[in-house]
Design a protein around this motif. Sequence first.
Motif, PDB file in Angstrom:
ATOM      1  N   LEU A   1       6.240  20.957-129.999  1.00 35.27           N
ATOM      2  CA  LEU A   1       6.724  21.520-131.440  1.00 35.27           C
ATOM      3  C   LEU A   1       7.503  20.411-132.020  1.00 35.27           C
ATOM      4  CD1 LEU A   1       7.374  25.076-130.448  1.00 35.27           C
ATOM      5  CD2 LEU A   1       5.382  24.155-131.232  1.00 35.27           C
ATOM      6  N   GLY A   2       7.607  19.464-131.475  1.00 36.45           N
ATOM      7  CA  GLY A   2       8.404  18.279-132.137  1.00 36.45           C
ATOM      8  C   GLY A   2       9.794  18.292-131.754  1.00 36.45           C
ATOM      9  N   GLN A   3      10.457  17.646-132.567  1.00 36.99           N
ATOM     10  CA  GLN A   3      12.036  17.330-132.076  1.00 36.99           C
ATOM     11  C   GLN A   3      13.014  18.299-132.520  1.00 36.99           C
ATOM     12  OE1 GLN A   3      13.798  13.780-131.982  1.00 36.99           O
ATOM     13  NE2 GLN A   3      11.796  12.706-131.305  1.00 36.99           N
ATOM     14  N   THR A   4      12.742  19.328-133.494  1.00 37.18           N
ATOM     15  CA  THR A   4      13.641  20.452-133.846  1.00 37.18           C
ATOM     16  C   THR A   4      13.426  21.819-133.610  1.00 37.18           C
ATOM     17  OG1 THR A   4      12.791  20.259-136.174  1.00 37.18           O
ATOM     18  CG2 THR A   4      14.707  18.782-135.786  1.00 37.18           C
ATOM     19  N   THR A   5      12.044  22.045-133.278  1.00 39.23           N
ATOM     20  CA  THR A   5      11.645  23.390-133.007  1.00 39.23           C
ATOM     21  C   THR A   5      11.361  23.452-131.449  1.00 39.23           C
ATOM     22  OG1 THR A   5      10.543  23.314-135.287  1.00 39.23           O
ATOM     23  CG2 THR A   5       9.976  25.084-133.627  1.00 39.23           C
ATOM     24  N   LYS A   6      12.291  24.636-131.105  1.00 39.27           N
ATOM     25  CA  LYS A   6      12.176  25.274-129.870  1.00 39.27           C
ATOM     26  C   LYS A   6      11.319  26.113-129.515  1.00 39.27           C
ATOM     27  CE  LYS A   6      17.313  23.826-128.800  1.00 39.27           C
ATOM     28  NZ  LYS A   6      17.090  22.645-127.957  1.00 39.27           N
ATOM     29  N   GLY A   7      10.875  26.852-130.491  1.00 38.85           N
ATOM     30  CA  GLY A   7       9.956  27.868-130.270  1.00 38.85           C
ATOM     31  C   GLY A   7       9.973  28.596-131.637  1.00 38.85           C
ATOM     32  N   LEU A   8       8.674  29.578-131.827  1.00 37.13           N
ATOM     33  CA  LEU A   8       8.500  30.260-132.654  1.00 37.13           C
ATOM     34  C   LEU A   8       8.021  31.431-132.183  1.00 37.13           C
ATOM     35  CD1 LEU A   8       4.949  29.865-133.583  1.00 37.13           C
ATOM     36  CD2 LEU A   8       6.039  27.555-133.953  1.00 37.13           C
ATOM     37  N   TYR A   9       7.936  32.675-133.210  1.00 33.52           N
ATOM     38  CA  TYR A   9       7.073  33.905-132.892  1.00 33.52           C
ATOM     39  C   TYR A   9       6.264  34.168-134.114  1.00 33.52           C
ATOM     40  CZ  TYR A   9       6.408  38.725-132.865  1.00 33.52           C
ATOM     41  OH  TYR A   9       5.876  40.025-132.776  1.00 33.52           O
ATOM     42  N   PHE A  10       5.011  34.429-133.822  1.00 36.06           N
ATOM     43  CA  PHE A  10       4.321  34.680-134.970  1.00 36.06           C
ATOM     44  C   PHE A  10       3.149  35.711-134.504  1.00 36.06           C
ATOM     45  CE2 PHE A  10       1.761  31.448-133.045  1.00 36.06           C
ATOM     46  CZ  PHE A  10       0.409  31.664-133.062  1.00 36.06           C
ATOM     47  N   ARG A  11       2.436  36.694-135.394  1.00 36.23           N
ATOM     48  CA  ARG A  11       1.331  37.457-135.436  1.00 36.23           C
ATOM     49  C   ARG A  11       0.103  37.040-135.916  1.00 36.23           C
ATOM     50  NH1 ARG A  11       2.362  43.260-134.601  1.00 36.23           N
ATOM     51  NH2 ARG A  11       4.650  43.529-133.976  1.00 36.23           N
ATOM     52  N   LYS A  12      -0.848  37.156-135.322  1.00 37.26           N
ATOM     53  CA  LYS A  12      -2.324  36.621-135.994  1.00 37.26           C
ATOM     54  C   LYS A  12      -3.335  37.543-135.573  1.00 37.26           C
ATOM     55  CE  LYS A  12      -5.160  32.733-136.609  1.00 37.26           C
ATOM     56  NZ  LYS A  12      -5.450  31.426-136.393  1.00 37.26           N
ATOM     57  N   LEU A  13      -3.976  38.211-136.356  1.00 42.05           N
ATOM     58  CA  LEU A  13      -5.086  38.960-136.034  1.00 42.05           C
ATOM     59  C   LEU A  13      -4.662  40.124-135.058  1.00 42.05           C
ATOM     60  CD1 LEU A  13      -7.907  36.493-135.856  1.00 42.05           C
ATOM     61  CD2 LEU A  13      -7.328  38.196-137.990  1.00 42.05           C
ATOM     62  N   ARG A  14      -3.660  40.885-135.433  1.00 40.77           N
ATOM     63  CA  ARG A  14      -2.962  41.864-134.759  1.00 40.77           C
ATOM     64  C   ARG A  14      -2.537  41.639-133.264  1.00 40.77           C
ATOM     65  NH1 ARG A  14      -6.104  47.427-135.398  1.00 40.77           N
ATOM     66  NH2 ARG A  14      -4.650  48.115-137.196  1.00 40.77           N
ATOM     67  N   ARG A  15      -2.607  40.224-133.060  1.00 39.80           N
ATOM     68  CA  ARG A  15      -1.847  39.697-131.679  1.00 39.80           C
ATOM     69  C   ARG A  15      -0.622  39.075-131.879  1.00 39.80           C
ATOM     70  NH1 ARG A  15      -6.555  36.465-129.181  1.00 39.80           N
ATOM     71  NH2 ARG A  15      -5.270  36.294-127.133  1.00 39.80           N
ATOM     72  N   ARG A  16       0.295  39.187-130.820  1.00 37.65           N
ATOM     73  CA  ARG A  16       1.668  38.518-130.948  1.00 37.65           C
ATOM     74  C   ARG A  16       1.768  37.351-130.148  1.00 37.65           C
ATOM     75  NH1 ARG A  16       4.998  43.690-129.558  1.00 37.65           N
ATOM     76  NH2 ARG A  16       3.183  43.822-128.111  1.00 37.65           N
ATOM     77  N   PHE A  17       2.456  36.397-130.435  1.00 38.48           N
ATOM     78  CA  PHE A  17       2.527  35.070-129.867  1.00 38.48           C
ATOM     79  C   PHE A  17       3.717  34.405-129.806  1.00 38.48           C
ATOM     80  CE2 PHE A  17      -1.774  35.317-131.189  1.00 38.48           C
ATOM     81  CZ  PHE A  17      -2.363  34.653-130.259  1.00 38.48           C
ATOM     82  N   ILE A  18       4.103  33.993-128.591  1.00 39.32           N
ATOM     83  CA  ILE A  18       5.405  33.092-128.625  1.00 39.32           C
ATOM     84  C   ILE A  18       5.050  31.695-128.204  1.00 39.32           C
ATOM     85  CG2 ILE A  18       7.838  32.724-127.180  1.00 39.32           C
ATOM     86  CD1 ILE A  18       8.147  35.927-127.034  1.00 39.32           C
ATOM     87  N   VAL A  19       5.666  30.976-128.821  1.00 41.04           N
ATOM     88  CA  VAL A  19       5.239  29.485-128.579  1.00 41.04           C
ATOM     89  C   VAL A  19       6.477  28.945-128.097  1.00 41.04           C
ATOM     90  CG1 VAL A  19       4.126  27.349-129.322  1.00 41.04           C
ATOM     91  CG2 VAL A  19       3.159  29.548-130.173  1.00 41.04           C
ATOM     92  N   ILE A  20       6.474  28.258-127.213  1.00 36.55           N
ATOM     93  CA  ILE A  20       7.909  27.755-126.677  1.00 36.55           C
ATOM     94  C   ILE A  20       7.679  26.160-126.466  1.00 36.55           C
ATOM     95  CG2 ILE A  20       9.592  27.247-124.662  1.00 36.55           C
ATOM     96  CD1 ILE A  20       8.731  30.245-124.004  1.00 36.55           C
TER      97      ILE A  20
END
Length: 141
Positions: free
Chosen positions: A37-56
């Motif tokens: 996720l690059g130098q400054t992003t540790k994680g993110l949370y998002f929803r797409k098409l009724r599915r939930r994601f945590i990206v670390i």
Amino acid sequence: MDDQLQPVIRQLIKKHHTNCPFEIAASLGIHIRFADLGQTTKGLYFRKLRRRFIVIHNQLPPPWQRFVCAHELGHDRLHKGISRFFLEEHSYFSPGKLERQANRFAIALLTANLAPGPGESLHEFYLRAGIPQEMLYFFRL
């Protein structure tokens, strides 16, 4: 523990029989992914098409991965329908209300089944609970 978070945390732990953010997320049907996720992003949370994601961020050490998962799980539980990024340096010093809430959620979840030992400082307690040291200076429960 923050009075507002207490019922949410208690309910999650009771329902899922753990305070492990990875196990809770999986049980809730949240997909966990690891990516650069690059130098400054540790994680993110998002929803797409009724599915939930945590990206670390895949280059974080395990305590940070666990904390970020708990933080993003906090967004899922506390901020329904809002995708938020957990940014490194910027969120430490001036986190917005939603980021502070997600950080407090993470700390409350990760320390829920623990108690400080005799003579143990809050700092030592949080480190034993696996809370990254950088978070100790900015978010106290």
